[in-house]
Design an enzyme around this catalytic site. Sequence first.
Site, PDB file in Angstrom:
ATOM      1  N   HIS A 102     -10.587  26.578 -43.869  1.00  0.00           N
ATOM      2  CA  HIS A 102      -9.160  26.521 -44.179  1.00  0.00           C
ATOM      3  C   HIS A 102      -8.633  25.103 -43.931  1.00  0.00           C
ATOM      4  CE1 HIS A 102      -5.197  29.104 -43.911  1.00  0.00           C
ATOM      5  NE2 HIS A 102      -5.276  28.428 -45.030  1.00  0.00           N
TER       6      HIS A 102
ATOM      7  N   HIS B  90     -16.384  33.612 -38.227  1.00  0.00           N
ATOM      8  CA  HIS B  90     -14.919  33.702 -38.142  1.00  0.00           C
ATOM      9  C   HIS B  90     -14.311  32.323 -37.927  1.00  0.00           C
ATOM     10  CE1 HIS B  90     -11.057  35.672 -36.865  1.00  0.00           C
ATOM     11  NE2 HIS B  90     -10.938  34.529 -36.191  1.00  0.00           N
ATOM     12  N   GLU B  91     -14.794  31.612 -36.924  1.00  0.00           N
ATOM     13  CA  GLU B  91     -14.224  30.294 -36.630  1.00  0.00           C
ATOM     14  C   GLU B  91     -14.518  29.308 -37.757  1.00  0.00           C
ATOM     15  OE1 GLU B  91     -12.063  30.095 -34.480  1.00  0.00           O
ATOM     16  OE2 GLU B  91     -12.497  31.949 -33.392  1.00  0.00           O
TER      17      GLU B  91
ATOM     18  N   HIS C 174     -11.890  29.691 -40.356  1.00  0.00           N
ATOM     19  CA  HIS C 174     -10.733  28.851 -40.001  1.00  0.00           C
ATOM     20  C   HIS C 174     -11.031  27.388 -40.335  1.00  0.00           C
ATOM     21  CE1 HIS C 174      -8.104  31.703 -38.051  1.00  0.00           C
ATOM     22  NE2 HIS C 174      -8.940  31.998 -37.080  1.00  0.00           N
TER      23      HIS C 174
END
Length: 696
Positions: free
Chosen positions: A487, A480-481, A484
């Site tokens: 991104h 998940h991180e 990010h």
Amino acid sequence: MSETLQTAAPSEAGENPLLRPWQTPFETPPFAEIEPEHFLPAFEQAFADHAAEIAAITHDPSVPDFANTITALERSGKLLAKVSAVFYDLVSAHSNPAILEIDKEVSLRMARHWNPIMMNAVLFGRIALLHENRATLGLTGEQMRLLERTYTNFYRAGAGLDEVAKKRRAEINERLAQLGTSFSHHLLGDEQDWFMELGEDDRDGLPEAFVAAAKAAAEERGMTGKAIVTLSRSSVEPFLKSSSRRDLREKLYRAFTARGDNGNANDNNATIVEILALREEAAKIMGFPTYAAYRLEDSMAKTPEAVRGLLERVWKPARERALADRDALQALIAEEGGNFALAPWDWRYYAEKLRQRRADFDDAAIKPYLVLDHMIEAAFDCATRLFGVTFSERKDIPVWHPDVRVWEVKGPDGKHKALFYGDYFARPSKRSGAWMTSLRDQQKLDVDVAPLIINVCNFAKGADGQPSLLSPDDARTLFHEFGHGLHGMLSNVTYPSLSGTSVFTDFVELPSQLYEHWQEQPQVLRQFAKHYQTGEPLPDDLLQRFLAARKFNQGFATVEFVSSALIDLEFHTQPAAASRDVAAFEKAELEKIGMPAEIALRHRPTQFGHIFSGDHYASGYYSYMWSEVMDADAFGAFEEAGDIFDPAVAKRLHDDIYSSGGSRDPEDAYVAFRGREPEADALLRRRGLLEVTPAA
């Protein structure tokens, strides 16, 4: 902290590493040279420089145009961004009493610096003139988006208010900055102060890997030879799942859910009451009936009603599933001869037993195969296969703690693209949770600037040289991180304000939650899930049982999340006076929605840092679920292509989602990638809360 402290610290650029060019690889922060006393003088200089730049833009005698107003704003504040990024990284990931004391002053000074800028009537006049004539300016799509966002940000900050309203809004902003800082410091204080020592007789049911991590946690606190459980979620949840000592489960659970609510110096109740009253007042100054209405206007959801609609749609089937699971867990207790009612500190323990019975699977079985280093490799490999980026570890980049690792990221062309910092282990100097941030954002306004991206987690460290082993939830958090992080790393925009994760809160979780899907793909696990002792790959039967068990206990997981999101929404839609007694408000709201007594909020109000440590997720905790509607639907594009690394789909994902930052409207970006709007039922199917009707 008094103003006089500033003069005691070295302030000349030659003495202060924050004020001179960094002679380090890729001009990264020289952490070993930076001391707490360097920050206030650096902030002083940064505030002064930025104020001068803003004054020059405001009083430019030329007719306002995009270059002398919007682009000039984008060029301003470089020193402030540089100093702030380093400071807030340390506040969150490696604080000490001196840093936290400085944080109290900086939060107030930051508000006092930004208020007159964002409420500057002359500057706003220039921006508003350009916005009014935007169709005639010949702007690119990214420039048009930047102008719209700049106008919206200034307007929503109060630039169009009268002077009396501006003054009050500024006072509110300053006080909220102080309160948010206090809230996070209180939470950190409660988490640092508490631990539970585990004697030999206190370890019944605990896996060997957990005990090793408990010993490492004790070592971190200078308690060599002992073993402790801390209030880090990565310590609490595995204990509640595994420990057969019901008394210790209760003790730990009560401490975990009481953070910020102990009537001590770290109590957050009064802080919450004041925050909510000030947010309501600020919203009304801006002409909105509630703070939620104000915040959600500038989001994908747009209104509190839209958010409530999504949450209530998910709540009903989740609650029904949770209640059915509750009855099954109670039956299991009775079967074992227990004569007690299921309590919140029992749920995870008996859910694990039930999962072992129904799915022949428990986390302890797969954990030896989820080695932290291998899961990092898996996250990197998926990014390489999807986007062509490669990762190589660098040992020459300064870091803020010896545990931090750094990798150089290169693009498909082999050229430098970013640095990625991974700070994975829990320690007392780090706040709880997991997050992504940056030390420098990508942009190419004047020159190409490569980003410095950070992932911070709170995993348990292995003891005695053993590797860190992750639970399935931990492994999902890592992906998940890293989503990010991608991104930020893949960002390809011109203007810094639109870089990377500078998007709506209810869109920012799409790239992160979408990336989680790759972590649980069989071909990824077969390659990277290897036993930490033998190196043997994950046995196929265990893999199949893990995949089959994924939707188990989703009623519980969904209820604890949705209830927190609903509480957040109610805090910010009901009059602030209704929540003067925070505990009573919490109790009444949970009764209203029929919250099962055996399940706690994922974040009780006094520890709900998402919404009270700052305002980023205030009225916005629902964002994870709003984004999950998109991510569940988005991964379907790869499934439909028959290849989870399909090059054509991956290229669209890169171009339309990961690299575009905030340069386009998120709804347009999603439709460009998927070819249509997201299908809402994808979320319920993913969580196993919607029975799929077979095709006729």
